[in-house]
Motif scaffolding. Structure first.
Motif, PDB file in Angstrom:
ATOM      1  N   SER A   8       3.781 -50.912 117.237  1.00  0.00           N
ATOM      2  CA  SER A   8       5.230 -50.765 117.168  1.00  0.00           C
ATOM      3  C   SER A   8       5.636 -50.533 115.728  1.00  0.00           C
ATOM      4  O   SER A   8       5.063 -51.126 114.813  1.00  0.00           O
ATOM      5  N   SER A   9       6.599 -49.672 115.524  1.00  0.00           N
ATOM      6  CA  SER A   9       7.088 -49.370 114.181  1.00  0.00           C
ATOM      7  C   SER A   9       8.581 -49.121 114.231  1.00  0.00           C
ATOM      8  O   SER A   9       9.156 -48.873 115.299  1.00  0.00           O
ATOM      9  N   SER A  10       9.192 -49.166 113.056  1.00  0.00           N
ATOM     10  CA  SER A  10      10.624 -48.915 112.932  1.00  0.00           C
ATOM     11  C   SER A  10      10.842 -47.755 111.974  1.00  0.00           C
ATOM     12  O   SER A  10      10.062 -47.550 111.040  1.00  0.00           O
ATOM     13  N   GLY A  11      11.881 -46.993 112.191  1.00  0.00           N
ATOM     14  CA  GLY A  11      12.199 -45.888 111.304  1.00  0.00           C
ATOM     15  C   GLY A  11      13.022 -44.828 111.992  1.00  0.00           C
ATOM     16  O   GLY A  11      13.120 -44.786 113.222  1.00  0.00           O
ATOM     17  N   THR A  12      13.633 -43.970 111.187  1.00  0.00           N
ATOM     18  CA  THR A  12      14.409 -42.873 111.764  1.00  0.00           C
ATOM     19  C   THR A  12      13.502 -41.852 112.447  1.00  0.00           C
ATOM     20  O   THR A  12      13.961 -41.085 113.294  1.00  0.00           O
ATOM     21  N   SER A  13      12.209 -41.837 112.089  1.00  0.00           N
ATOM     22  CA  SER A  13      11.249 -40.976 112.803  1.00  0.00           C
ATOM     23  C   SER A  13      11.271 -41.261 114.290  1.00  0.00           C
ATOM     24  O   SER A  13      11.341 -40.348 115.126  1.00  0.00           O
ATOM     25  N   TYR A  14      11.188 -42.536 114.618  1.00  0.00           N
ATOM     26  CA  TYR A  14      11.046 -42.932 116.017  1.00  0.00           C
ATOM     27  C   TYR A  14      12.382 -42.812 116.755  1.00  0.00           C
ATOM     28  O   TYR A  14      12.409 -42.458 117.942  1.00  0.00           O
ATOM     29  N   ALA A  15      13.487 -43.050 116.039  1.00  0.00           N
ATOM     30  CA  ALA A  15      14.795 -42.816 116.637  1.00  0.00           C
ATOM     31  C   ALA A  15      14.991 -41.341 116.960  1.00  0.00           C
ATOM     32  O   ALA A  15      15.598 -40.974 117.977  1.00  0.00           O
ATOM     33  N   THR A  16      14.463 -40.473 116.102  1.00  0.00           N
ATOM     34  CA  THR A  16      14.554 -39.031 116.343  1.00  0.00           C
ATOM     35  C   THR A  16      13.828 -38.643 117.623  1.00  0.00           C
ATOM     36  O   THR A  16      14.337 -37.849 118.432  1.00  0.00           O
ATOM     37  N   ALA A  17      12.638 -39.210 117.829  1.00  0.00           N
ATOM     38  CA  ALA A  17      11.892 -38.918 119.059  1.00  0.00           C
ATOM     39  C   ALA A  17      12.652 -39.397 120.287  1.00  0.00           C
ATOM     40  O   ALA A  17      12.628 -38.742 121.345  1.00  0.00           O
ATOM     41  N   VAL A  18      13.327 -40.546 120.173  1.00  0.00           N
ATOM     42  CA  VAL A  18      14.136 -41.043 121.293  1.00  0.00           C
ATOM     43  C   VAL A  18      15.219 -40.033 121.656  1.00  0.00           C
ATOM     44  O   VAL A  18      15.423 -39.689 122.827  1.00  0.00           O
ATOM     45  N   VAL A  19      15.935 -39.521 120.648  1.00  0.00           N
ATOM     46  CA  VAL A  19      17.026 -38.570 120.900  1.00  0.00           C
ATOM     47  C   VAL A  19      16.474 -37.254 121.454  1.00  0.00           C
ATOM     48  O   VAL A  19      17.073 -36.658 122.362  1.00  0.00           O
ATOM     49  N   SER A  20      15.342 -36.784 120.948  1.00  0.00           N
ATOM     50  CA  SER A  20      14.751 -35.557 121.483  1.00  0.00           C
ATOM     51  C   SER A  20      14.415 -35.719 122.955  1.00  0.00           C
ATOM     52  O   SER A  20      14.631 -34.811 123.768  1.00  0.00           O
ATOM     53  N   GLY A  21      13.875 -36.883 123.323  1.00  0.00           N
ATOM     54  CA  GLY A  21      13.556 -37.135 124.722  1.00  0.00           C
ATOM     55  C   GLY A  21      14.793 -37.157 125.600  1.00  0.00           C
ATOM     56  O   GLY A  21      14.808 -36.578 126.698  1.00  0.00           O
ATOM     57  N   ILE A  22      15.856 -37.821 125.122  1.00  0.00           N
ATOM     58  CA  ILE A  22      17.108 -37.859 125.891  1.00  0.00           C
ATOM     59  C   ILE A  22      17.692 -36.458 126.031  1.00  0.00           C
ATOM     60  O   ILE A  22      18.167 -36.061 127.108  1.00  0.00           O
ATOM     61  N   ALA A  23      17.670 -35.684 124.946  1.00  0.00           N
ATOM     62  CA  ALA A  23      18.193 -34.310 125.009  1.00  0.00           C
ATOM     63  C   ALA A  23      17.412 -33.484 126.026  1.00  0.00           C
ATOM     64  O   ALA A  23      18.000 -32.676 126.767  1.00  0.00           O
ATOM     65  N   ALA A  24      16.093 -33.686 126.098  1.00  0.00           N
ATOM     66  CA  ALA A  24      15.286 -32.952 127.074  1.00  0.00           C
ATOM     67  C   ALA A  24      15.649 -33.348 128.497  1.00  0.00           C
ATOM     68  O   ALA A  24      15.688 -32.500 129.403  1.00  0.00           O
ATOM     69  N   LEU A  25      15.936 -34.631 128.720  1.00  0.00           N
ATOM     70  CA  LEU A  25      16.363 -35.064 130.060  1.00  0.00           C
ATOM     71  C   LEU A  25      17.709 -34.449 130.430  1.00  0.00           C
ATOM     72  O   LEU A  25      17.927 -34.066 131.587  1.00  0.00           O
ATOM     73  N   LEU A  26      18.613 -34.348 129.458  1.00  0.00           N
ATOM     74  CA  LEU A  26      19.917 -33.744 129.737  1.00  0.00           C
ATOM     75  C   LEU A  26      19.766 -32.254 130.056  1.00  0.00           C
ATOM     76  O   LEU A  26      20.459 -31.723 130.935  1.00  0.00           O
ATOM     77  N   LEU A  27      18.871 -31.568 129.354  1.00  0.00           N
ATOM     78  CA  LEU A  27      18.595 -30.171 129.691  1.00  0.00           C
ATOM     79  C   LEU A  27      17.995 -30.064 131.084  1.00  0.00           C
ATOM     80  O   LEU A  27      18.335 -29.153 131.858  1.00  0.00           O
ATOM     81  N   SER A  28      17.102 -30.989 131.410  1.00  0.00           N
ATOM     82  CA  SER A  28      16.496 -30.992 132.748  1.00  0.00           C
ATOM     83  C   SER A  28      17.550 -31.243 133.815  1.00  0.00           C
ATOM     84  O   SER A  28      17.499 -30.657 134.913  1.00  0.00           O
ATOM     85  N   LEU A  29      18.508 -32.087 133.494  1.00  0.00           N
ATOM     86  CA  LEU A  29      19.594 -32.365 134.431  1.00  0.00           C
ATOM     87  C   LEU A  29      20.441 -31.117 134.656  1.00  0.00           C
ATOM     88  O   LEU A  29      20.843 -30.817 135.790  1.00  0.00           O
ATOM     89  N   GLN A  30      20.722 -30.376 133.571  1.00  0.00           N
ATOM     90  CA  GLN A  30      21.439 -29.108 133.732  1.00  0.00           C
ATOM     91  C   GLN A  30      20.667 -28.180 134.667  1.00  0.00           C
ATOM     92  O   GLN A  30      21.252 -27.575 135.575  1.00  0.00           O
ATOM     93  N   LEU A  31      19.387 -28.057 134.431  1.00  0.00           N
ATOM     94  CA  LEU A  31      18.560 -27.166 135.239  1.00  0.00           C
ATOM     95  C   LEU A  31      18.545 -27.602 136.695  1.00  0.00           C
ATOM     96  O   LEU A  31      18.689 -26.785 137.613  1.00  0.00           O
ATOM     97  N   LYS A  32      18.396 -28.898 136.928  1.00  0.00           N
ATOM     98  CA  LYS A  32      18.333 -29.420 138.290  1.00  0.00           C
ATOM     99  C   LYS A  32      19.650 -29.206 139.026  1.00  0.00           C
ATOM    100  O   LYS A  32      19.668 -28.993 140.249  1.00  0.00           O
TER     101      LYS A  32
END
Length: 658
Positions: free
Chosen positions: A235-259
């Motif tokens: 486990s680690s802390s940093g804006t790196s890992y927060a960035t990955a969280v947001v990228s994942g959420i953005a991908a789910l929102l794109l998937s939701l648009q597609l669906k």
């Protein structure tokens, strides 16, 4: 069981709601620009991942850069049959290593991972590779501290290209703990990400520069579990890992648009994330500046996508951007920089690590893969379905240079040249190569922009000798005839390290597309011979106006639009700068109507032959003496860039516009 990041924390609010709709669609592609990824880790077995050739030398699959890259990738793509539950496990991933291990030892539990920074040039190159290979989202968990927010022009152009192609870049805000900015997070259209704890308070090290307050979001970045190369969890802390969280959420929102039958629109998703953010007035904090535009609100963004998708599609101007307009300016060469982008790493204190290493994202039961083969794909993802990667075409402009790769190679050539010889002197080197042409291939020939190498040129095959002969000729012409630019077309076949330690891609050139020229020679090809001394003042004035217009066009291509020649748009505009035939007819007509060049644009052509890739280069002219009375005039010609050597298609078209 709720989704948790740590045994004592609250879940990512809204993640279960969006997982009830989708775990990600395979048509949505996320590029991760970071360290090497251990794809054999159990959490990534079964993930739809493809890695492109690294842009860095001496890559390690166990070092600090690999730790960073593997951790981030598992946050997004961790499969739900393992302990690390990635946020968007069913999306596709494109892995482009850009970071390598730095100096120093990794201290367990404290200090940032020693990761060597990557140049802004290499970052620009990686961004364009991701765009060309079908990425909808580009995750950059890193950046370079900047006092002004300004970046190298090549990086600016790469980010602008993503904006025009409707590709979302998500980048870390940085871990300096100051009112400051990082590149590329501070660039327009990028979604910057800061880090907060589970209570919604920004972490002490998370940056909060002013530009982030309109284009930045806070996401969970404390004690984020992820995969470790070779096996295990940390486990680690940093804006790196927060960035990955947001990228994942953005991908789910794109998937939701597609669906839901919508066109996947990354800029609409970016807008939804920012508009739905939980601001200081909704949930107070000691220093509202540090909240950026607000905290990530998954349910709020999801609601906007579901309820207002069509309205947002109409209102988001960025979605409709199809070309790359260049405003009328007086170009000047960009200032020299030594830019470097650092991974935005941060590790938790040692006292916290022991209790964190066995914590992971937990989820509801595993979702079945959902494939929507009929979905609209504005950028078809080539990052899955096998390991083959299409050859990367290049049509680049620059100046010719050379390098020896190592001191041993340089010294060897120097000894063969004779006592007192200097191989760094191009005239002495050319004299030696004329007598020893077989040694031409022992030198690394480079294509440079503003003295910075961007490619190595390496002829191969039956006509390699002619190719190296052409390179010697180009260098001689630069020395004796004032040649200012050469064009090199070909395909990328690998990479090579220069004496400076810089790694550049290698172009296998196509001889029929290699040209050299001076601005004066190109003007003469376009405008004809200069008037004789006996010519009238009117004739000399007309020629001067005509040549000035051509110079204006060429300098704007060289400086304002300078590029790496990778994308179809870049290859089309670079070809336009070398194709005197079309330029001649356009400027001849414009000058007769007393018009000056206003804008240069490139957009996909509606007219194209089968199995071709056609782009229209549009030159817009205006009459400076009748700006308000006379309409602007657009000249448009089509360039087919499907082959290694671009080619003009059809005739030049023109019309008036208001």
């Amino acid at each position: 069981m709720p989704v948790v990041i740590h045994a004592t924390t609250t879940p990512i609010a809204g993640l279960q709601d969006i997982w009830a709709e989708t775990f990600g669609e395979p048509q949505i592609c996320i590029a991760v620009l970071d360290g090497l990824v251990d794809q054999a880790h159990s959490s990534l077995v079964g993930a739809k991942l493809t890695q492109l050739e690294p842009l860095i030398p001496n890559i390690s699959n166990q070092g600090s850069a690999a730790q960073h890259g593997t951790h981030l990738t598992s946050i997004i793509f961790g499969q739900h049959h393992e302990s690390i539950k990635g946020i968007a496990p069913q999306c596709r991933g494109l892995l482009i290593p850009i970071f390598m291990d730095g100096k120093g030892d990794v201290i367990a539990g404290g200090g940032a991972l020693p990761i060597a920074p990557c140049s802004q040039l290499d970052l620009a190159r990686a961004i364009l590779l991701a765009a060309n290979h079908g990425a909808h989202i580009i995750n950059i968990s890193g950046g370079q501290l900047t006092p002004s927010g300004e970046a190298d022009p090549l990086l600016v152009n790469a980010v602008r290209h993503c904006t025009n192609q409707n590709i979302l870049i998500v980048a870390a805000a940085g871990n300096d703990g100051c009112n400051c900015l990082h590149i590329p997070g501070a660039l327009p259209s990028v979604l910057a990400v800061g880090a907060m704890n589970t209570e919604g308070l920004p972490l002490d090290f998370s940056n909060w520069g002013e530009l982030y307050r309109t284009q930045g979001i806070l996401a969970l970045g404390e004690n984020i579990p992820g995969a470790v190369p070779g096996g295990g969890i940390t486990s680690s802390s940093g804006t790196s890992y927060a960035t990955a969280v947001v990228s994942g959420i953005a991908a789910l929102l794109l998937s939701l648009q597609l669906k839901r039958g919508q066109v996947p629109n990354p800029q609409v998703v970016r807008d939804a994330i920012l508009r739905s953010a939980i601001a200081c007035e909704d949930q107070p904090a000691p220093d509202c500046r540090r909240l950026l535009a607000g905290r990530l609100n998954v349910k709020g963004a999801m609601s906007l996508i579901l309820e207002q998708g069509e309205t947002m599609n109409e209102n988001i101007e960025l979605m409709t951007v199809k070309s790359t307009p260049i405003e009328r300016t007086n170009p000047s060469p960009p200032q020299r920089q030594n830019p470097a982008v650092q991974a935005a790493t941060y590790s938790a204190p040692a006292s916290e690590v022991a209790s964190q290493t066995m914590q992971a994202l937990r989820s509801s039961p595993q979702a079945k893969e959902q494939v929507n083969s009929g979905g609209i794909q504005p950028a078809a993802c080539s990052c899955g379905g096998g390991n083959s990667v299409p050859a990367q075409l290049v049509y680049a402009l620059g100046q010719l240079g050379y390098d020896f790769g190592t001191e041993a190679r340089r010294d060897s050539i120097q000894q063969h040249m004779g006592e007192g010889a200097n191989p760094q002197d191009p005239r002495q080197l050319l004299a030696y190569l004329d007598e020893n042409p077989w040694d031409t291939a022992a030198i690394i020939w480079t294509l440079n922009l503003d003295a910075t190498p961007i490619y190595a040129i390496q002829p191969q095959g039956a006509y390699a000798e002619q190719g190296y002969g052409r390179l010697r000729q180009f260098l001689l012409e630069q020395l004796t005839e004032g040649v200012e630019r050469i064009s090199v077309a070909g395909v990328i076949i690998g990479q090579v390290m220069l004496m400076s330690g810089q790694v550049v891609p290698v172009i296998l050139p196509t001889l029929r597309c290699m040209y050299s020229w001076t601005t004066a020679a190109l003007i003469e090809a376009v405008c004809g011979n200069p008037p004789a001394e006996s010519a009238s003042e009117q004739e000399r004035g007309a020629y001067g106006q005509r040549s000035h217009s051509v110079i204006n066009f060429l300098e704007r291509v060289y400086y304002e639009l300078r590029n790496l020649g990778i994308t179809p748009q870049e290859r089309a505009i670079n070809y336009a700068a070398t194709n005197a035939f079309n330029v001649e007819r356009i400027f001849e007509s414009a000058i007769q109507e007393e018009m000056d060049l206003d804008r240069i644009e490139v957009e996909r052509s509606p007219l194209c032959r089968p199995d071709s890739d056609c782009w229209d280069v549009k030159l817009t002219f205006f009459n400076p003496r009748r700006v308000f009375e006379q309409a602007r005039k657009v000249y448009r010609f089509t360039v087919d860039v499907s082959d290694v050597c671009p080619v003009s298609v059809g005739r030049v078209r023109s019309w008036f516009v208001r």
